[in-house]
Design a protein around this motif. Structure first.
Motif, PDB file in Angstrom:
ATOM      1  N   SER A  50      26.097  -5.289  12.702  1.00 15.84           N
ATOM      2  CA  SER A  50      26.474  -4.589  11.470  1.00 15.84           C
ATOM      3  C   SER A  50      27.637  -3.639  11.692  1.00 15.84           C
ATOM      4  O   SER A  50      28.535  -3.530  10.846  1.00 15.84           O
ATOM      5  CB  SER A  50      25.261  -3.822  10.920  1.00 15.84           C
ATOM      6  OG  SER A  50      24.198  -4.706  10.602  1.00 15.84           O
ATOM      7  N   SER A  88      24.200  -7.952   4.567  1.00 19.59           N
ATOM      8  CA  SER A  88      22.994  -7.356   5.129  1.00 19.59           C
ATOM      9  C   SER A  88      21.709  -8.012   4.645  1.00 19.59           C
ATOM     10  O   SER A  88      20.632  -7.731   5.183  1.00 19.59           O
ATOM     11  CB  SER A  88      22.948  -5.851   4.809  1.00 19.59           C
ATOM     12  OG  SER A  88      24.014  -5.185   5.457  1.00 19.59           O
ATOM     13  N   SER A  89      21.797  -8.859   3.647  1.00 17.74           N
ATOM     14  CA  SER A  89      20.615  -9.610   3.204  1.00 17.74           C
ATOM     15  C   SER A  89      20.725 -11.068   3.617  1.00 17.74           C
ATOM     16  O   SER A  89      19.961 -11.553   4.464  1.00 17.74           O
ATOM     17  CB  SER A  89      20.454  -9.500   1.682  1.00 17.74           C
ATOM     18  OG  SER A  89      21.630  -9.919   1.011  1.00 17.74           O
ATOM     19  N   THR A  90      21.715 -11.792   3.083  1.00 17.68           N
ATOM     20  CA  THR A  90      21.815 -13.229   3.325  1.00 17.68           C
ATOM     21  C   THR A  90      22.321 -13.561   4.724  1.00 17.68           C
ATOM     22  O   THR A  90      21.680 -14.310   5.474  1.00 17.68           O
ATOM     23  CB  THR A  90      22.735 -13.884   2.283  1.00 17.68           C
ATOM     24  OG1 THR A  90      22.265 -13.556   0.979  1.00 17.68           O
ATOM     25  CG2 THR A  90      22.734 -15.391   2.456  1.00 17.68           C
ATOM     26  N   PRO A 144      13.087  -5.876   5.011  1.00 19.49           N
ATOM     27  CA  PRO A 144      13.734  -4.831   4.195  1.00 19.49           C
ATOM     28  C   PRO A 144      14.244  -3.663   5.028  1.00 19.49           C
ATOM     29  O   PRO A 144      15.292  -3.091   4.718  1.00 19.49           O
ATOM     30  CB  PRO A 144      12.620  -4.398   3.234  1.00 19.49           C
ATOM     31  CG  PRO A 144      11.729  -5.595   3.130  1.00 19.49           C
ATOM     32  CD  PRO A 144      11.739  -6.195   4.499  1.00 19.49           C
ATOM     33  N   PHE A 147      17.413  -4.698   6.639  1.00 20.54           N
ATOM     34  CA  PHE A 147      18.474  -4.671   5.628  1.00 20.54           C
ATOM     35  C   PHE A 147      19.050  -3.265   5.491  1.00 20.54           C
ATOM     36  O   PHE A 147      20.272  -3.071   5.496  1.00 20.54           O
ATOM     37  CB  PHE A 147      17.926  -5.160   4.289  1.00 20.54           C
ATOM     38  CG  PHE A 147      18.772  -4.787   3.107  1.00 20.54           C
ATOM     39  CD1 PHE A 147      19.957  -5.455   2.834  1.00 20.54           C
ATOM     40  CD2 PHE A 147      18.402  -3.746   2.268  1.00 20.54           C
ATOM     41  CE1 PHE A 147      20.749  -5.106   1.758  1.00 20.54           C
ATOM     42  CE2 PHE A 147      19.178  -3.386   1.183  1.00 20.54           C
ATOM     43  CZ  PHE A 147      20.361  -4.068   0.928  1.00 20.54           C
ATOM     44  N   SER A 150      21.009  -2.325   8.525  1.00 25.45           N
ATOM     45  CA  SER A 150      22.273  -3.044   8.556  1.00 25.45           C
ATOM     46  C   SER A 150      23.303  -2.406   7.630  1.00 25.45           C
ATOM     47  O   SER A 150      24.474  -2.244   8.010  1.00 25.45           O
ATOM     48  CB  SER A 150      22.050  -4.508   8.165  1.00 25.45           C
ATOM     49  OG  SER A 150      23.270  -5.204   8.072  1.00 25.45           O
ATOM     50  N   SER A 189      18.885  -6.848  -3.442  1.00 28.82           N
ATOM     51  CA  SER A 189      18.957  -7.305  -2.058  1.00 28.82           C
ATOM     52  C   SER A 189      17.639  -7.122  -1.320  1.00 28.82           C
ATOM     53  O   SER A 189      17.324  -7.887  -0.405  1.00 28.82           O
ATOM     54  CB  SER A 189      20.072  -6.562  -1.319  1.00 28.82           C
ATOM     55  OG  SER A 189      21.336  -6.969  -1.803  1.00 28.82           O
ATOM     56  N   LEU A 190      16.852  -6.125  -1.696  1.00 26.74           N
ATOM     57  CA  LEU A 190      15.523  -5.971  -1.092  1.00 26.74           C
ATOM     58  C   LEU A 190      14.618  -7.133  -1.487  1.00 26.74           C
ATOM     59  O   LEU A 190      13.831  -7.629  -0.667  1.00 26.74           O
ATOM     60  CB  LEU A 190      14.901  -4.640  -1.516  1.00 26.74           C
ATOM     61  CG  LEU A 190      15.477  -3.381  -0.860  1.00 26.74           C
ATOM     62  CD1 LEU A 190      14.869  -2.131  -1.479  1.00 26.74           C
ATOM     63  CD2 LEU A 190      15.230  -3.394   0.648  1.00 26.74           C
ATOM     64  N   SER A 193      15.624  -9.962   0.615  1.00 28.35           N
ATOM     65  CA  SER A 193      15.175  -9.780   1.991  1.00 28.35           C
ATOM     66  C   SER A 193      13.721 -10.198   2.168  1.00 28.35           C
ATOM     67  O   SER A 193      13.362 -10.815   3.176  1.00 28.35           O
ATOM     68  CB  SER A 193      15.348  -8.315   2.419  1.00 28.35           C
ATOM     69  OG  SER A 193      16.711  -7.945   2.430  1.00 28.35           O
TER      70      SER A 193
END
Length: 246
Positions: A50, A88-90, A144, A147, A150, A189-190, A193
């Motif tokens: 990250s 940070s998610s995918t 999460p 995420f 990151s 995004s959570l 995740s």
């Protein structure tokens, strides 16, 4: 290489996985072990990746927006939204599919080819639930947090790299990451995740649980599991983006 698994067999396995545990205390102890093995041990690689990605994106956004008509705050905004909405998610889930997914497949697959799973079944233990459920819960729980870690270190990487590279000042970067912030992006995004965490744990577990042969087949199953998991992550990313961002 078989790229797609049998959907019916997958859901049959999930039905066994979410069956009633025989001894809850054993499952809880196994859960904490999996959180440490699969989650905590992944924190450092998440931080390192990250930081570098955040710095790279900051420099790239700065050069792509070098036109004087663009405010410099767009650099921080672009880095922030890219990290939150996609990387940070995918992208992190795709990376973790290789690290965590291959670990799960090889562990369960080795137990299958050495007949340890058969021994559990003979003793009356629901092997699918005992071996897979703690892994699914652990990964869904930890994703999460990975995420959030990151995003934080990605923004920190941009904050450090941008001024060092001379592409943006610290005040402009901080103003950019605060500008036009939509809290719903974090919620979106959570949710992704959690879904990706379920896929990263359950799909490799499926390939490991049903592997046949010896150690060579376990290696092939690990590769196939990672490929299938990545395809499903991208597919569900498309579906969730369409459903939750429109």
């Amino acid at each position: 290489m078989k790229f797609f698994f049998h959907v019916g067999q997958y859901f049959t396995l999930l039905k066994k996985v979410f069956g009633r545990p025989e001894k809850l205390r054993l499952y809880v102890r196994q859960l904490f072990h999996e959180i440490d093995t699969l989650g905590v041990n992944s924190v450092w690689i998440v931080i390192i990746i990250s930081i570098f990605i955040g710095g790279i994106m900051t420099i790239q956004f700065a050069y792509s927006m070098s036109n004087p008509i663009y405010p410099t705050t767009l650099v921080g905004l672009g880095t922030r939204d890219t990290l939150i909405l996609e990387f940070s998610s995918t992208m992190l889930a795709l990376i973790m599919a290789g690290k965590i997914g291959s670990n799960i497949t090889s562990e369960i697959g080795t137990m299958r080819v050495t007949e340890q799973i058969d021994s559990l079944e003979i003793m009356g233990v629901n092997s699918a639930s005992y071996l897979i459920l703690p892994k699914i819960v652990a990964v869904v729980f930890i994703f999460p947090f990975l995420f959030i870690i990151s995003v934080f270190f990605g923004l920190l990487g941009g904050l450090v790299t941008g001024p060092i590279a001379g592409v943006i000042s610290i005040p402009d970067y901080i103003e950019g990451i605060q500008w036009l912030f939509y809290p719903y992006y974090i919620t979106f995004s959570l949710i992704k995740s959690v879904v990706f965490g379920f896929l990263v744990a359950s799909v490799p577990a499926y390939f490991g649980y049903y592997v046949k042969g010896g150690s060579l087949e376990v290696g092939k199953a690990s590769t196939t599991a990672v490929v299938n998991t990545n395809i499903l992550i991208l597919f569900f990313d498309l579906i969730l983006t369409r459903l939750l961002l429109t």
